[in-house]
Motif scaffolding. Structure first.
Motif, short mmCIF file in Angstrom:
data_model
loop_
_atom_site.label_atom_id
_atom_site.label_comp_id
_atom_site.label_asym_id
_atom_site.label_seq_id
_atom_site.Cartn_x
_atom_site.Cartn_y
_atom_site.Cartn_z
N VAL A 54 30.48 38.44 41.41
CA VAL A 54 31.31 39.49 42.02
C VAL A 54 30.53 40.50 42.85
O VAL A 54 31.14 41.24 43.63
CB VAL A 54 32.14 40.25 40.95
CG1 VAL A 54 33.06 39.30 40.22
CG2 VAL A 54 31.24 41.00 39.99
N THR A 55 29.21 40.53 42.71
CA THR A 55 28.44 41.50 43.49
C THR A 55 28.62 41.28 44.99
O THR A 55 28.89 42.22 45.75
CB THR A 55 26.94 41.43 43.14
OG1 THR A 55 26.75 41.82 41.78
CG2 THR A 55 26.13 42.36 44.03
N THR A 58 32.18 42.22 45.99
CA THR A 58 32.38 43.66 45.96
C THR A 58 31.77 44.32 47.19
O THR A 58 32.38 45.22 47.80
CB THR A 58 31.75 44.27 44.69
OG1 THR A 58 32.37 43.69 43.53
CG2 THR A 58 31.93 45.78 44.66
N ILE A 67 38.52 48.97 49.02
CA ILE A 67 38.55 49.64 47.71
C ILE A 67 39.04 51.08 47.88
O ILE A 67 38.44 51.86 48.61
CB ILE A 67 37.16 49.64 47.05
CG1 ILE A 67 36.74 48.20 46.73
CG2 ILE A 67 37.17 50.48 45.77
CD1 ILE A 67 35.41 48.07 46.01
N ALA A 172 40.03 43.52 45.37
CA ALA A 172 38.84 44.36 45.49
C ALA A 172 38.63 45.19 44.23
O ALA A 172 37.50 45.33 43.74
CB ALA A 172 38.98 45.28 46.71
N THR A 173 39.71 45.74 43.70
CA THR A 173 39.65 46.53 42.48
C THR A 173 39.18 45.68 41.31
O THR A 173 38.32 46.09 40.52
CB THR A 173 41.02 47.14 42.16
OG1 THR A 173 41.41 48.01 43.24
CG2 THR A 173 40.98 47.94 40.87
N SER A 175 37.40 42.96 41.42
CA SER A 175 36.01 42.60 41.62
C SER A 175 35.07 43.72 41.19
O SER A 175 34.09 43.49 40.46
CB SER A 175 35.79 42.27 43.11
OG SER A 175 34.48 41.80 43.33
N PHE A 176 35.37 44.94 41.59
CA PHE A 176 34.54 46.09 41.20
C PHE A 176 34.64 46.34 39.70
O PHE A 176 33.64 46.65 39.04
CB PHE A 176 34.99 47.33 41.98
CG PHE A 176 34.17 48.56 41.69
CD1 PHE A 176 32.87 48.66 42.15
CD2 PHE A 176 34.68 49.60 40.94
CE1 PHE A 176 32.10 49.78 41.87
CE2 PHE A 176 33.93 50.73 40.66
CZ PHE A 176 32.63 50.81 41.13
N LEU A 179 32.48 43.91 37.89
CA LEU A 179 31.07 44.23 38.07
C LEU A 179 30.60 45.33 37.11
O LEU A 179 29.63 45.14 36.36
CB LEU A 179 30.83 44.66 39.52
CG LEU A 179 29.40 45.12 39.86
CD1 LEU A 179 28.40 44.00 39.61
CD2 LEU A 179 29.33 45.60 41.31
#
Length: 249
Positions: A54-55, A58, A67, A172-173, A175-176, A179
């Motif tokens: 996911v880095t 992100t 994001i 996006a949310t 993924s972050f 992480l």
């Protein structure tokens, strides 16, 4: 199954999951469960692979300004410490697998029932509820820390059901979220981890998911409907959950 076949499965999983904003932790755990890897090593491996996958996604989401920090921060500010605490919970091996099995089945149900996502103009009508989002993040963070996943597989479909935002911003949310919670979960595990880790296995698995994750986040599966991808994922995760429970109940 030979080790190189497991490595190939990790590559495929990371490609598919990264294409829809996930890290793949739940499926890495499912694969490792089938081949009787030490359960503490399984949790560490899944979280490290999550971070690798996911880095890149992100970073791409941040570059494309997908994001919404005002909405994301309340969700993760509670989930991160809860993921740390969850990772510190000492579970017996059997308890871990029972919780994992039920978690996989719940995640599969959420993914399968995910409905049509909002268009930009529809999402703009909904205002954020910071308290609700913080509580949701905390609950998912705690469960994620205990099981050894990032939590995006729970968060994304729930946000979709809540009409939280557009498909890209939810991805996006997620993924972050994966992480930061994976990093927190690893920190929690390291604070209590006492057994040695097979670094050769981790090196092979992380190399595989690095390739798959980068390809998935950049190329994606453009010829398939994201709903189809999610339902295939849901079916695989459900079967894995049933198999885990069958072995440990």
């Amino acid at each position: 199954m030979q080790l190189y076949e497991i490595v190939f499965l990790f590559l495929v999983i990371s490609f598919v999951y990264s294409s829809v904003g996930f890290g793949g932790g739940s499926s890495y755990l499912a694969v490792l469960t089938f081949f009787a890897f030490p359960f503490m090593e399984m949790k560490m491996t899944a979280l490290i692979c999550n971070i690798i996958v996911v880095t890149g996604g992100t970073i791409l989401f941040i570059r494309h300004k997908q994001i919404d920090w005002k909405k994301v921060i309340p969700t993760v500010v509670v989930s991160v410490p809860m993921a740390f605490l969850g990772a510190r919970v000492k579970l017996s091996e059997n308890s871990f697998f029972v919780i994992l099995g039920f978690s996989l089945i719940i995640a599969a149900a959420l993914l399968w029932t995910q409905r049509k996502q909002l268009a930009n103009e529809e999402a703009s009508k909904f205002r954020p509820n910071y308290l609700r989002d913080a509580l949701l993040g905390g609950v998912i963070g705690l469960l994620s820390g205990m099981v050894g996943i990032g939590g995006g597989i729970f968060l994304s479909p729930i946000l979709n059901l809540m009409k939280w935002d557009t498909p890209k911003k939810i991805a996006a949310t997620a993924s972050f979220f994966i992480l930061v919670n994976s990093i927190s979960g690893i920190a929690g595990q390291l604070s209590t981890f006492q057994k040695s880790i097979n670094y050769t296995h981790i090196a092979l698995f992380t190399a595989a998911v690095l390739v798959g994750g980068q390809l998935g986040s950049r190329i994606g599966i453009k010829n398939l409907d994201p709903v189809v991808i999610r339902r295939i994922t849901a079916f695989v995760v459900f079967i894995a959950g049933i198999e885990v429970l069958h072995k440990h109940l």
